[in-house]
Design an enzyme around this catalytic site. Structure first.
Site, PDB file in Angstrom:
ATOM      1  N   CYS A   1       0.830  -1.217   0.000  1.00  0.00           N
ATOM      2  CA  CYS A   1       0.000   0.000   0.000  1.00  0.00           C
ATOM      3  C   CYS A   1       0.859   1.259   0.000  1.00  0.00           C
ATOM      4  O   CYS A   1       0.513   2.260  -0.626  1.00  0.00           O
ATOM      5  CB  CYS A   1      -0.914   0.012   1.228  1.00  0.00           C
ATOM      6  SG  CYS A   1      -2.002  -1.406   1.303  1.00  0.00           S
TER       7      CYS A   1
ATOM      8  N   ARG B   1      -7.859  -4.230  -3.153  1.00  0.00           N
ATOM      9  CA  ARG B   1      -7.333  -3.109  -3.947  1.00  0.00           C
ATOM     10  C   ARG B   1      -8.314  -2.804  -5.088  1.00  0.00           C
ATOM     11  O   ARG B   1      -8.174  -3.333  -6.193  1.00  0.00           O
ATOM     12  CB  ARG B   1      -5.949  -3.450  -4.501  1.00  0.00           C
ATOM     13  CG  ARG B   1      -4.952  -3.769  -3.424  1.00  0.00           C
ATOM     14  CD  ARG B   1      -3.551  -3.987  -3.936  1.00  0.00           C
ATOM     15  NE  ARG B   1      -2.763  -4.592  -2.888  1.00  0.00           N
ATOM     16  CZ  ARG B   1      -2.270  -3.947  -1.827  1.00  0.00           C
ATOM     17  NH1 ARG B   1      -2.468  -2.648  -1.715  1.00  0.00           N
ATOM     18  NH2 ARG B   1      -1.588  -4.579  -0.903  1.00  0.00           N
TER      19      ARG B   1
END
Lengths: 217, 71
Positions: free
Chosen positions: A54, A131
Protein backbone atom coordinates in the site's frame (compact mmCIF):
# COMPACT_ATOMS: atom_id res chain seq x y z
CA UNK A 1 -38.04 -17.50 19.39
CA UNK A 2 -37.64 -17.58 15.67
CA UNK A 3 -34.31 -18.62 14.18
CA UNK A 4 -35.02 -16.49 11.15
CA UNK A 5 -31.89 -14.81 9.85
CA UNK A 6 -32.41 -11.38 8.37
CA UNK A 7 -29.85 -10.59 5.70
CA UNK A 8 -29.57 -7.16 4.16
CA UNK A 9 -28.92 -7.34 0.46
CA UNK A 10 -26.57 -4.59 -0.71
CA UNK A 11 -26.73 -3.74 -4.37
CA UNK A 12 -23.22 -3.27 -5.70
CA UNK A 13 -22.31 -0.53 -8.18
CA UNK A 14 -22.61 -1.40 -11.85
CA UNK A 15 -21.07 0.19 -14.92
CA UNK A 16 -22.92 3.12 -16.47
CA UNK A 17 -25.16 3.54 -13.43
CA UNK A 18 -24.90 6.33 -10.82
CA UNK A 19 -22.27 5.65 -8.17
CA UNK A 20 -23.83 5.51 -4.70
CA UNK A 21 -23.72 8.81 -2.79
CA UNK A 22 -21.87 8.82 0.54
CA UNK A 23 -20.58 11.17 3.18
CA UNK A 24 -17.36 10.15 4.89
CA UNK A 25 -14.70 11.40 7.29
CA UNK A 26 -11.41 11.90 5.44
CA UNK A 27 -8.00 13.42 6.02
CA UNK A 28 -9.36 16.54 4.26
CA UNK A 29 -12.58 16.81 6.29
CA UNK A 30 -16.05 15.37 5.72
CA UNK A 31 -16.43 14.70 2.00
CA UNK A 32 -19.47 13.69 -0.06
CA UNK A 33 -19.27 11.96 -3.40
CA UNK A 34 -21.32 14.85 -4.84
CA UNK A 35 -18.48 17.24 -3.89
CA UNK A 36 -16.70 15.84 -6.97
CA UNK A 37 -19.47 16.75 -9.41
CA UNK A 38 -17.83 18.24 -12.50
CA UNK A 39 -14.57 16.31 -12.02
CA UNK A 40 -13.62 12.73 -12.74
CA UNK A 41 -12.92 10.78 -9.58
CA UNK A 42 -10.78 7.73 -8.92
CA UNK A 43 -12.05 6.21 -5.68
CA UNK A 44 -9.64 3.51 -4.58
CA UNK A 45 -9.28 1.29 -1.53
CA UNK A 46 -6.22 -0.26 0.04
CA UNK A 47 -6.03 -3.02 2.68
CA UNK A 48 -4.36 -1.13 5.51
CA UNK A 49 -2.12 1.79 6.47
CA UNK A 50 1.55 1.11 7.27
CA UNK A 51 1.74 -1.92 4.99
CA UNK A 52 4.42 -2.30 2.29
CA UNK A 53 2.46 -2.76 -0.95
CA UNK A 54 0.00 0.00 0.00
CA UNK A 55 2.87 2.37 0.75
CA UNK A 56 4.32 1.83 -2.73
CA UNK A 57 0.87 2.34 -4.24
CA UNK A 58 0.26 5.58 -2.37
CA UNK A 59 3.56 6.92 -3.65
CA UNK A 60 2.54 5.75 -7.13
CA UNK A 61 -0.80 7.56 -6.93
CA UNK A 62 0.95 10.70 -5.64
CA UNK A 63 3.38 10.48 -8.58
CA UNK A 64 0.61 10.40 -11.22
CA UNK A 65 -1.57 13.00 -9.42
CA UNK A 66 -0.24 15.96 -11.47
CA UNK A 67 -1.03 14.05 -14.69
CA UNK A 68 -4.48 13.22 -13.35
CA UNK A 69 -5.12 16.86 -12.46
CA UNK A 70 -4.31 17.85 -16.05
CA UNK A 71 -7.13 15.47 -17.04
CA UNK A 72 -9.58 16.93 -14.46
CA UNK A 73 -9.31 13.79 -12.31
CA UNK A 74 -9.22 13.71 -8.50
CA UNK A 75 -8.10 10.88 -6.24
CA UNK A 76 -9.81 9.63 -3.09
CA UNK A 77 -8.34 6.77 -1.07
CA UNK A 78 -10.07 4.53 1.47
CA UNK A 79 -9.26 1.88 4.04
CA UNK A 80 -10.72 0.49 7.25
CA UNK A 81 -8.43 2.61 9.42
CA UNK A 82 -8.95 5.69 11.59
CA UNK A 83 -8.26 9.20 10.38
CA UNK A 84 -5.44 9.37 12.96
CA UNK A 85 -3.83 6.28 11.44
CA UNK A 86 -4.15 7.83 7.96
CA UNK A 87 -2.57 11.09 9.14
CA UNK A 88 0.30 9.24 10.83
CA UNK A 89 0.92 7.07 7.75
CA UNK A 90 0.79 9.97 5.30
CA UNK A 91 3.27 11.88 7.48
CA UNK A 92 5.44 8.77 7.74
CA UNK A 93 5.55 8.42 3.94
CA UNK A 94 6.60 12.05 3.63
CA UNK A 95 9.31 11.65 6.29
CA UNK A 96 10.70 8.33 4.99
CA UNK A 97 10.35 8.81 1.25
CA UNK A 98 9.93 12.56 0.74
CA UNK A 99 6.62 12.01 -1.03
CA UNK A 100 3.69 14.25 -0.12
CA UNK A 101 0.28 12.60 -0.40
CA UNK A 102 -1.91 15.34 -1.89
CA UNK A 103 -5.27 13.57 -1.95
CA UNK A 104 -7.75 12.77 0.86
CA UNK A 105 -8.16 9.32 2.39
CA UNK A 106 -11.47 8.07 3.80
CA UNK A 107 -11.38 6.66 7.33
CA UNK A 108 -13.98 3.93 6.84
CA UNK A 109 -13.78 2.28 10.25
CA UNK A 110 -17.37 1.03 10.16
CA UNK A 111 -17.02 -0.06 6.49
CA UNK A 112 -19.99 2.03 5.38
CA UNK A 113 -18.45 3.13 2.08
CA UNK A 114 -16.59 -0.15 1.61
CA UNK A 115 -19.87 -2.04 1.88
CA UNK A 116 -21.64 0.36 -0.45
CA UNK A 117 -19.02 -0.22 -3.15
CA UNK A 118 -18.30 -3.92 -2.46
CA UNK A 119 -14.67 -3.31 -1.51
CA UNK A 120 -14.44 -6.10 1.07
CA UNK A 121 -13.88 -9.55 -0.41
CA UNK A 122 -14.49 -12.02 2.44
CA UNK A 123 -12.58 -14.72 0.55
CA UNK A 124 -9.48 -12.54 0.90
CA UNK A 125 -10.10 -10.74 4.17
CA UNK A 126 -13.12 -9.80 6.27
CA UNK A 127 -11.33 -6.93 7.99
CA UNK A 128 -9.55 -5.22 5.09
CA UNK A 129 -10.61 -3.74 1.79
CA UNK A 130 -9.16 -5.23 -1.38
CA UNK A 131 -7.33 -3.11 -3.95
CA UNK A 132 -10.36 -1.67 -5.77
CA UNK A 133 -10.40 1.17 -8.27
CA UNK A 134 -13.63 2.91 -9.25
CA UNK A 135 -13.60 5.51 -12.01
CA UNK A 136 -16.54 7.89 -11.66
CA UNK A 137 -17.23 10.50 -14.31
CA UNK A 138 -18.12 14.20 -13.78
CA UNK A 139 -21.85 13.33 -13.75
CA UNK A 140 -21.37 10.74 -11.00
CA UNK A 141 -21.68 7.72 -13.31
CA UNK A 142 -19.59 4.62 -12.63
CA UNK A 143 -17.43 4.19 -15.72
CA UNK A 144 -14.87 1.54 -14.78
CA UNK A 145 -14.05 -0.85 -11.96
CA UNK A 146 -10.80 -2.74 -11.37
CA UNK A 147 -10.13 -5.20 -8.56
CA UNK A 148 -6.67 -6.38 -7.55
CA UNK A 149 -5.87 -8.92 -4.84
CA UNK A 150 -4.12 -7.99 -1.61
CA UNK A 151 -0.78 -9.26 -2.90
CA UNK A 152 -0.60 -7.30 -6.17
CA UNK A 153 0.15 -3.60 -6.35
CA UNK A 154 -1.71 -1.63 -9.00
CA UNK A 155 -0.22 -0.37 -12.26
CA UNK A 156 -0.47 3.44 -12.25
CA UNK A 157 0.23 3.71 -15.98
CA UNK A 158 -2.74 1.45 -16.66
CA UNK A 159 -4.94 3.72 -14.56
CA UNK A 160 -3.76 6.76 -16.54
CA UNK A 161 -4.33 4.84 -19.79
CA UNK A 162 -7.85 3.92 -18.68
CA UNK A 163 -8.66 7.57 -17.97
CA UNK A 164 -7.25 8.61 -21.36
CA UNK A 165 -9.31 5.93 -23.09
CA UNK A 166 -12.55 6.88 -21.31
CA UNK A 167 -12.07 10.58 -22.02
CA UNK A 168 -11.19 9.90 -25.68
CA UNK A 169 -14.31 7.76 -26.00
CA UNK A 170 -16.50 10.51 -24.56
CA UNK A 171 -14.97 13.23 -26.70
CA UNK A 172 -14.84 11.39 -30.03
CA UNK A 173 -17.47 8.62 -29.75
CA UNK A 174 -14.92 5.91 -30.53
CA UNK A 175 -13.64 2.75 -28.87
CA UNK A 176 -10.06 1.83 -28.10
CA UNK A 177 -8.34 -1.42 -29.10
CA UNK A 178 -6.27 -3.70 -26.90
CA UNK A 179 -3.12 -2.07 -25.56
CA UNK A 180 -4.19 1.31 -26.94
CA UNK A 181 -2.09 4.28 -25.95
CA UNK A 182 -2.77 7.96 -26.64
CA UNK A 183 -1.63 8.71 -30.21
CA UNK A 184 -2.56 5.24 -31.49
CA UNK A 185 -5.40 4.73 -33.94
CA UNK A 186 -8.86 4.25 -32.44
CA UNK A 187 -11.72 1.97 -33.42
CA UNK A 188 -14.75 3.35 -35.20
CA UNK A 189 -17.96 1.84 -33.78
CA UNK A 190 -19.12 -1.04 -36.02
CA UNK A 191 -21.88 -0.25 -38.51
CA UNK A 192 -25.37 -1.35 -37.53
CA UNK A 193 -26.87 -1.90 -41.00
CA UNK A 194 -25.65 -3.42 -44.27
CA UNK A 195 -25.99 -0.01 -45.90
CA UNK A 196 -23.77 1.56 -43.24
CA UNK A 197 -21.29 -1.31 -43.65
CA UNK A 198 -21.00 -0.63 -47.40
CA UNK A 199 -20.54 3.07 -46.76
CA UNK A 200 -17.94 2.30 -44.14
CA UNK A 201 -15.91 0.20 -46.61
CA UNK A 202 -15.74 3.17 -48.99
CA UNK A 203 -14.93 5.67 -46.25
CA UNK A 204 -11.63 7.15 -45.23
CA UNK A 205 -10.84 4.52 -42.63
CA UNK A 206 -8.22 1.85 -42.19
CA UNK A 207 -10.49 -1.20 -42.44
CA UNK A 208 -9.38 -4.82 -42.06
CA UNK A 209 -12.97 -5.79 -42.70
CA UNK A 210 -16.30 -3.96 -42.47
CA UNK A 211 -16.56 -4.55 -38.71
CA UNK A 212 -13.02 -3.55 -37.76
CA UNK A 213 -12.12 -0.05 -38.91
CA UNK A 214 -9.65 2.32 -37.33
CA UNK A 215 -8.86 5.99 -37.70
CA UNK A 216 -6.59 8.63 -36.26
CA UNK A 217 -7.97 10.92 -33.60
CA UNK B 1 -13.53 19.70 11.05
CA UNK B 2 -11.16 20.51 8.23
CA UNK B 3 -11.58 24.27 8.54
CA UNK B 4 -11.74 24.88 12.27
CA UNK B 5 -9.03 23.90 14.74
CA UNK B 6 -10.01 22.41 18.11
CA UNK B 7 -9.25 25.78 19.77
CA UNK B 8 -11.74 27.54 17.48
CA UNK B 9 -9.17 29.20 15.22
CA UNK B 10 -9.35 28.68 11.47
CA UNK B 11 -6.99 26.65 9.33
CA UNK B 12 -4.93 28.44 6.65
CA UNK B 13 -7.13 27.00 3.87
CA UNK B 14 -10.28 28.22 5.63
CA UNK B 15 -8.80 31.71 5.91
CA UNK B 16 -7.98 31.64 2.19
CA UNK B 17 -11.62 30.80 1.41
CA UNK B 18 -12.91 33.57 3.68
CA UNK B 19 -10.46 36.05 2.15
CA UNK B 20 -11.71 35.12 -1.32
CA UNK B 21 -15.27 35.75 -0.17
CA UNK B 22 -14.86 39.22 1.33
CA UNK B 23 -17.07 40.10 -1.62
CA UNK B 24 -19.72 37.67 -2.91
CA UNK B 25 -18.44 34.90 -5.13
CA UNK B 26 -19.30 31.50 -6.56
CA UNK B 27 -17.67 28.14 -5.94
CA UNK B 28 -15.71 28.59 -9.17
CA UNK B 29 -14.52 32.03 -8.06
CA UNK B 30 -13.21 30.55 -4.82
CA UNK B 31 -11.49 27.69 -6.65
CA UNK B 32 -9.80 30.18 -9.00
CA UNK B 33 -8.76 32.59 -6.25
CA UNK B 34 -7.45 29.95 -3.83
CA UNK B 35 -6.12 27.39 -6.35
CA UNK B 36 -7.98 24.75 -4.36
CA UNK B 37 -9.65 21.82 -6.12
CA UNK B 38 -13.42 22.13 -6.36
CA UNK B 39 -14.16 19.29 -3.93
CA UNK B 40 -12.04 21.01 -1.30
CA UNK B 41 -13.85 24.31 -1.91
CA UNK B 42 -17.22 22.60 -1.42
CA UNK B 43 -16.08 20.92 1.80
CA UNK B 44 -14.78 24.25 3.14
CA UNK B 45 -17.90 26.18 2.17
CA UNK B 46 -20.14 23.64 3.90
CA UNK B 47 -18.15 23.76 7.13
CA UNK B 48 -17.76 27.53 7.17
CA UNK B 49 -21.49 28.06 6.58
CA UNK B 50 -22.33 25.60 9.36
CA UNK B 51 -20.04 27.51 11.74
CA UNK B 52 -21.51 30.88 10.79
CA UNK B 53 -18.43 32.27 9.01
CA UNK B 54 -20.10 32.31 5.60
CA UNK B 55 -23.61 32.79 4.26
CA UNK B 56 -25.20 31.88 0.97
CA UNK B 57 -26.12 34.79 -1.25
CA UNK B 58 -28.14 34.83 -4.45
CA UNK B 59 -25.04 34.64 -6.60
CA UNK B 60 -23.01 32.40 -4.34
CA UNK B 61 -21.40 32.97 -0.96
CA UNK B 62 -20.12 35.84 1.21
CA UNK B 63 -18.19 36.05 4.47
CA UNK B 64 -20.28 37.08 7.47
CA UNK B 65 -19.06 39.68 9.99
CA UNK B 66 -17.88 36.77 12.14
CA UNK B 67 -15.98 35.46 9.14
CA UNK B 68 -14.45 38.83 8.23
CA UNK B 69 -13.18 39.12 11.80
CA UNK B 70 -11.17 35.93 11.30
CA UNK B 71 -9.25 37.12 8.25
Amino acid sequence: MSDEVVQEVVRLPRLNEPAPEFEAVTTHGVIRLSDYEGSWLILFSHPADFTPVCTTEFMGFAEIYPELQKRNVELLGLSVDSVYSHIAWVRNIEQNFGVEIPFPVIADLNKDVATLFGMVMPGESTTETSRCVFVIDPKGIMRAMIYYPLTTGRNMQEILRLIDALQATDEHQIATPANWQPGDKVIVPPPKTTEMAEERAKGDYECVDWYLCKRDL
Amino acid sequence: MACINPDGTLTPSAKKVLFALRTPGTQSDVADLTSMPMYRVRVSLRELIEAGFLEEKNVGYKATEKGIAQI
